[in-house]
Design an enzyme around this catalytic site. Sequence first.
Site, PDB file in Angstrom:
ATOM      1  N   ALA A  36       0.732  -1.270   0.098  1.00  0.00           N
ATOM      2  CA  ALA A  36       0.083  -0.170  -0.049  1.00  0.00           C
ATOM      3  C   ALA A  36       0.676   1.211   0.172  1.00  0.00           C
ATOM      4  O   ALA A  36       2.019   1.140   0.568  1.00  0.00           O
ATOM      5  CB  ALA A  36      -0.957   0.000   1.146  1.00  0.00           C
ATOM      6  N   GLY A  75       0.835  -5.339   1.183  1.00  0.00           N
ATOM      7  CA  GLY A  75      -0.304  -5.571   0.480  1.00  0.00           C
ATOM      8  C   GLY A  75      -0.090  -6.330  -0.978  1.00  0.00           C
ATOM      9  O   GLY A  75      -0.634  -7.110  -1.337  1.00  0.00           O
ATOM     10  N   GLU A  78       0.363  -9.976  -0.206  1.00  0.00           N
ATOM     11  CA  GLU A  78      -1.024 -10.581   0.114  1.00  0.00           C
ATOM     12  C   GLU A  78      -1.584 -10.605  -1.246  1.00  0.00           C
ATOM     13  O   GLU A  78      -2.569 -11.709  -1.282  1.00  0.00           O
ATOM     14  CB  GLU A  78      -1.867  -9.477   1.106  1.00  0.00           C
ATOM     15  CG  GLU A  78      -0.906  -9.719   2.474  1.00  0.00           C
ATOM     16  CD  GLU A  78      -1.710  -8.436   3.283  1.00  0.00           C
ATOM     17  OE1 GLU A  78      -1.814  -7.203   2.980  1.00  0.00           O
ATOM     18  OE2 GLU A  78      -2.521  -9.021   4.386  1.00  0.00           O
ATOM     19  N   GLU A  98       4.298  -4.832   7.507  1.00  0.00           N
ATOM     20  CA  GLU A  98       3.227  -3.614   8.079  1.00  0.00           C
ATOM     21  C   GLU A  98       3.482  -3.431   9.583  1.00  0.00           C
ATOM     22  O   GLU A  98       3.135  -2.475  10.081  1.00  0.00           O
ATOM     23  CB  GLU A  98       1.826  -4.441   7.874  1.00  0.00           C
ATOM     24  CG  GLU A  98       1.150  -4.385   6.563  1.00  0.00           C
ATOM     25  CD  GLU A  98       1.625  -5.469   5.699  1.00  0.00           C
ATOM     26  OE1 GLU A  98       2.458  -6.374   6.091  1.00  0.00           O
ATOM     27  OE2 GLU A  98       0.840  -5.835   4.686  1.00  0.00           O
TER      28      GLU A  98
HETATM   29  C1  LIG Z   1      -1.661  -3.969  -5.511  1.00  0.00           C
HETATM   30  C2  LIG Z   1      -1.628  -4.103  -3.987  1.00  0.00           C
HETATM   31  C3  LIG Z   1      -1.600  -2.718  -3.009  1.00  0.00           C
HETATM   32  C4  LIG Z   1      -1.953  -2.936  -1.795  1.00  0.00           C
HETATM   33  C5  LIG Z   1      -3.037  -1.962  -1.598  1.00  0.00           C
HETATM   34  C6  LIG Z   1      -3.605  -2.226  -0.255  1.00  0.00           C
HETATM   35  C7  LIG Z   1      -4.497  -0.922  -0.022  1.00  0.00           C
HETATM   36  C8  LIG Z   1      -4.945  -0.891   1.592  1.00  0.00           C
HETATM   37  C9  LIG Z   1      -5.956  -1.461   2.107  1.00  0.00           C
HETATM   38  C10 LIG Z   1      -5.473  -2.962   2.351  1.00  0.00           C
HETATM   39  C11 LIG Z   1      -4.466  -2.697   3.584  1.00  0.00           C
HETATM   40  C12 LIG Z   1      -3.858  -3.957   3.669  1.00  0.00           C
HETATM   41  C13 LIG Z   1      -2.796  -3.813   4.353  1.00  0.00           C
HETATM   42  C14 LIG Z   1      -1.415  -3.401   3.572  1.00  0.00           C
HETATM   43  C15 LIG Z   1      -0.462  -2.498   4.101  1.00  0.00           C
HETATM   44  C16 LIG Z   1       0.626  -2.216   3.125  1.00  0.00           C
HETATM   45  O1  LIG Z   1       0.941  -2.799   2.199  1.00  0.00           O
HETATM   46  S1  LIG Z   1       1.713  -1.447   4.277  1.00  0.00           S
HETATM   47  C17 LIG Z   1       3.088  -0.922   3.203  1.00  0.00           C
HETATM   48  C18 LIG Z   1       4.006  -2.128   3.226  1.00  0.00           C
HETATM   49  N1  LIG Z   1       5.204  -2.036   2.439  1.00  0.00           N
HETATM   50  C19 LIG Z   1       6.216  -1.664   2.808  1.00  0.00           C
HETATM   51  O2  LIG Z   1       6.424  -1.481   4.128  1.00  0.00           O
HETATM   52  C20 LIG Z   1       7.385  -1.555   1.787  1.00  0.00           C
HETATM   53  C21 LIG Z   1       8.212  -0.155   2.142  1.00  0.00           C
HETATM   54  N2  LIG Z   1       9.134   0.087   1.125  1.00  0.00           N
HETATM   55  C22 LIG Z   1      10.287  -0.580   1.319  1.00  0.00           C
HETATM   56  O3  LIG Z   1      10.680  -1.487   2.016  1.00  0.00           O
HETATM   57  C23 LIG Z   1      11.258   0.076   0.277  1.00  0.00           C
HETATM   58  O4  LIG Z   1      10.872   1.395  -0.174  1.00  0.00           O
HETATM   59  C24 LIG Z   1      11.298  -0.773  -0.939  1.00  0.00           C
HETATM   60  C25 LIG Z   1       9.970  -0.984  -1.541  1.00  0.00           C
HETATM   61  C26 LIG Z   1      12.026  -2.208  -0.616  1.00  0.00           C
HETATM   62  C27 LIG Z   1      12.272  -0.293  -2.111  1.00  0.00           C
HETATM   63  O5  LIG Z   1      13.588   0.051  -1.555  1.00  0.00           O
HETATM   64  P1  LIG Z   1      14.566   1.069  -2.174  1.00  0.00           P
HETATM   65  O6  LIG Z   1      14.759   0.565  -3.484  1.00  0.00           O
HETATM   66  O7  LIG Z   1      15.881   1.035  -1.536  1.00  0.00           O
HETATM   67  O8  LIG Z   1      13.661   2.596  -2.344  1.00  0.00           O
HETATM   68  P2  LIG Z   1      13.557   3.350  -1.305  1.00  0.00           P
HETATM   69  O9  LIG Z   1      14.359   4.737  -1.104  1.00  0.00           O
HETATM   70  O10 LIG Z   1      13.190   2.990   0.088  1.00  0.00           O
HETATM   71  O11 LIG Z   1      11.934   4.061  -1.768  1.00  0.00           O
HETATM   72  C28 LIG Z   1      12.024   4.906  -2.833  1.00  0.00           C
HETATM   73  C29 LIG Z   1      11.010   5.767  -2.889  1.00  0.00           C
HETATM   74  O12 LIG Z   1       9.466   5.155  -2.674  1.00  0.00           O
HETATM   75  C30 LIG Z   1       9.051   5.413  -1.409  1.00  0.00           C
HETATM   76  N3  LIG Z   1       8.218   4.378  -1.011  1.00  0.00           N
HETATM   77  C31 LIG Z   1       8.543   3.297  -0.887  1.00  0.00           C
HETATM   78  N4  LIG Z   1       7.564   2.352  -0.430  1.00  0.00           N
HETATM   79  C32 LIG Z   1       6.574   3.137  -0.248  1.00  0.00           C
HETATM   80  C33 LIG Z   1       5.100   2.743   0.165  1.00  0.00           C
HETATM   81  N5  LIG Z   1       4.718   1.591   0.544  1.00  0.00           N
HETATM   82  N6  LIG Z   1       4.403   3.891   0.320  1.00  0.00           N
HETATM   83  C34 LIG Z   1       4.607   5.040  -0.048  1.00  0.00           C
HETATM   84  N7  LIG Z   1       6.047   5.313  -0.716  1.00  0.00           N
HETATM   85  C35 LIG Z   1       6.798   4.321  -0.368  1.00  0.00           C
HETATM   86  C36 LIG Z   1      10.137   5.864  -0.415  1.00  0.00           C
HETATM   87  O13 LIG Z   1       9.619   6.887   0.485  1.00  0.00           O
HETATM   88  C37 LIG Z   1      10.968   6.433  -1.357  1.00  0.00           C
HETATM   89  O14 LIG Z   1      10.430   7.835  -1.796  1.00  0.00           O
HETATM   90  P3  LIG Z   1      11.435   9.276  -1.851  1.00  0.00           P
HETATM   91  O15 LIG Z   1      11.964   9.198  -0.564  1.00  0.00           O
HETATM   92  O16 LIG Z   1      10.445  10.084  -1.920  1.00  0.00           O
HETATM   93  O17 LIG Z   1      12.390   8.706  -2.922  1.00  0.00           O
END
Ligand SMILES: CCCCCCCCCCCCC/C=C/C(=O)SCCNC(=O)CCNC(=O)[C@H](O)C(C)(C)COP(=O)(O)OP(=O)(O)OC[C@H]1O[C@@H](n2cnc3c(N)ncnc32)[C@H](O)[C@@H]1OP(=O)(O)O
Length: 663
Positions: A36, A75, A78, A98
């Site tokens: 998400a 997500g 999931e 999460e």
């Molecule tokens: C299609 C399915 C979608 C699911 C939608 C669900 C809708 C919600 C309803 C149901 C709820 C279910 C519960 C689900 C909850 C979640 O999914 S919570 C999110 C879980 N995911 C994470 O915690 C992943 C977090 N991100 C990371 O670990 C890393 O960023 C990465 C993906 C491994 C990539 O790493 P790297 O290449 O080193 O890049 P980064 O510098 O870390 O990130 C680049 C930029 O992207 C931004 N970013 C990364 N992840 C997210 C995110 N999940 N949401 C928003 N933004 C994200 C990060 O901030 C960086 O941004 P900038 O700093 O501006 O460059």
Amino acid sequence: AAVRQGIVDTVQKAVSDPQVKSVVICGQNGIFCGGADIKEFGKDISGPPLVPVFHAIESADKPVVAAIEGSALGGGLELALFCHYRITHSKARLGLPEVTLGLLPAAGGTQRLPRLIGVPAALDLITTGRHVTAAEALKLGFVDQVIDQNTVEAAVKFALSVVGQSLESRRISTLPCPCPDADALFEGVMQKVRQRARGAIAPVTCVQAIQAAVTLPYAQGMQREQELMATLFTSAQARALQYCFFSQRVVSRWSMPSGARWDTSKPKPVTKVAVIGLGTMGRGITVALAQAGLSVVAVETEQQQMIAGQRAVSDMLERAAQRRGVSSAVYRVRYSMKLEAVADVQLVIEAVFEDMVLKEQLFKQLSSICKADTLLCSNTSALDIDHLASQTRSPQLVVGMHFFAPAHVMKLLEVVHGPRSAPQAVATAMELGKRIGKVSVAVGNCRGFVGNRMLMPYSQEALFLVEEGASPEVVDRALEEFGFPMGFFRMSDLSGLDVGWRVRKADGLVKPGQMSRVRQGRRYCPLGDLLCEQGRFELPRGYRARQGLVSRRIDSKEVLERCLYSLINEGFRILEDGIAAGPEDIDMIYVFGYGWPRHRGGPMFYASQVGLDRVLQALEHYQQLHPDVPHLQPSRLLRKLVSSGSPPIHRWKEVIKKPHSAL
Ligand SMILES: CCCCCCCCCCCCC/C=C/C(=O)SCCNC(=O)CCNC(=O)[C@H](O)C(C)(C)COP(=O)(O)OP(=O)(O)OC[C@H]1O[C@@H](n2cnc3c(N)ncnc32)[C@H](O)[C@@H]1OP(=O)(O)O
């Protein structure tokens, strides 16, 4: 919201179109899905809900295959767990992180993963939020194939090959969730998680959700998952943890008061580094550098220290090699007892004893031995970087690289720029920090930099509270219940009482045998000095009697307010002085270097959650009671923020306006 809408529309079309025989779901640009969008969480979530369409995927009568490249997290994983098959590239990382955001996997993760891989393995993955490699995911049983070739092509081929086969056993919701001895298992896990979580609610709630997978039928378990998620979603802890996620990335975009920035300053390439001094810090720094693939020259001029240091570094690298399944010969460390051995390195990190005279001499020597463009860095934890720079012929190439013990484990690195440090020198140190896996924060030069400067009022308040009647245990208990891994007194004991004693001596505060409670014109507590002088540990009671101090009962509220608010107050002064670029920098220093509980977001975020006006009122109250304690005097910036209506933390910079260096 747009991605969710896209998934809903496309899945409905693919599932209902009789011409489509099988379906592959993949991500764009080599990344399946990072989950998400965390930025949507603070607001009202728009767009369609996903769980109903995810169930439509699972109940489809045609095979749906997830082609996982890059990441499948939260997500994203999931979604993949609703598909009938998962084909994964060998370099992909998978997980349900999460919990690290103060949430639980609420798109079926807590009900489906235990059915697929068993309850103990699901408990581990969901309560830690750790990412696993494709190989581990295969071993645990939540992916079906790991490949090195084009994942989407392989998934398409596979999806066509299974058309017509029964999908019954591939629908996770229909699988049982066996858990022999469930009561004992959950009791044990809950105890462990509570201990590890130090007050964080999400890990505990994750365990409760997984327990529902064992005790309830699937549909009711899904409902329980939603109810538990609702208790977390808008919690203060979730906000704090999500703030930490973004702040960790904000601090990598550093800036200096001169206007120099991360995106306009290019780091110099570094392949060969020297570490001077093989004490505790030097050993850890050497290991951290070697593990990142750098070639390291470790210099120690004292023979016994060299023997002990070399053995310690070799042991640590041997263990690291075993964990990685490689030979320790991959690590390139050369040892020398001569300073001249550093002549050809691109960067030196000095980690000798914390003594300015010793460091002055060393920087002079380094300046003549090293190449003209070698970066000279000091691991000092408090001394003046600009003064060290003035000993060299190129002061612009001198910066601080302040590591935290044990340096190969602790994630924090303070990169200290003096007024003369060149942006390229800062960029190079920041880049090196990133390469060795540190959260690097650029800070200005002042006594103690950010972390240790803020620790001074905190530690003084802890001692004053003992003077006034609290026992060290009462102070530590309040701090540990707040979420610190160790209270002030346990921490001091562990790091050695003589460490602070040496710093106080250098500051001219220690007067052996003297009991005076005023030093350099302000309140002072000599208890720590007396302990060191006498080697005694049950000192406070007799000390209070000799000083004529009347003990009073002190509660944990006062301990927290005095210790934490005085630390926070110093944080505001640091922002005012331009020593830290923003509150995120201070918060990441405290979360990654000082054990500040992550679910409380860091001291400045915590202040914003408590309410700046409440922090100000409390400081004013304590200052009236203790007029001889200058660090309780509310900072100008705190007053200014309160009189500006206490804006949210991301808008503080507008009030701070132009930062300037105090030096
Ligand atoms: C299609 C399915 C979608 C699911 C939608 C669900 C809708 C919600 C309803 C149901 C709820 C279910 C519960 C689900 C909850 C979640 O999914 S919570 C999110 C879980 N995911 C994470 O915690 C992943 C977090 N991100 C990371 O670990 C890393 O960023 C990465 C993906 C491994 C990539 O790493 P790297 O290449 O080193 O890049 P980064 O510098 O870390 O990130 C680049 C930029 O992207 C931004 N970013 C990364 N992840 C997210 C995110 N999940 N949401 C928003 N933004 C994200 C990060 O901030 C960086 O941004 P900038 O700093 O501006 O460059």
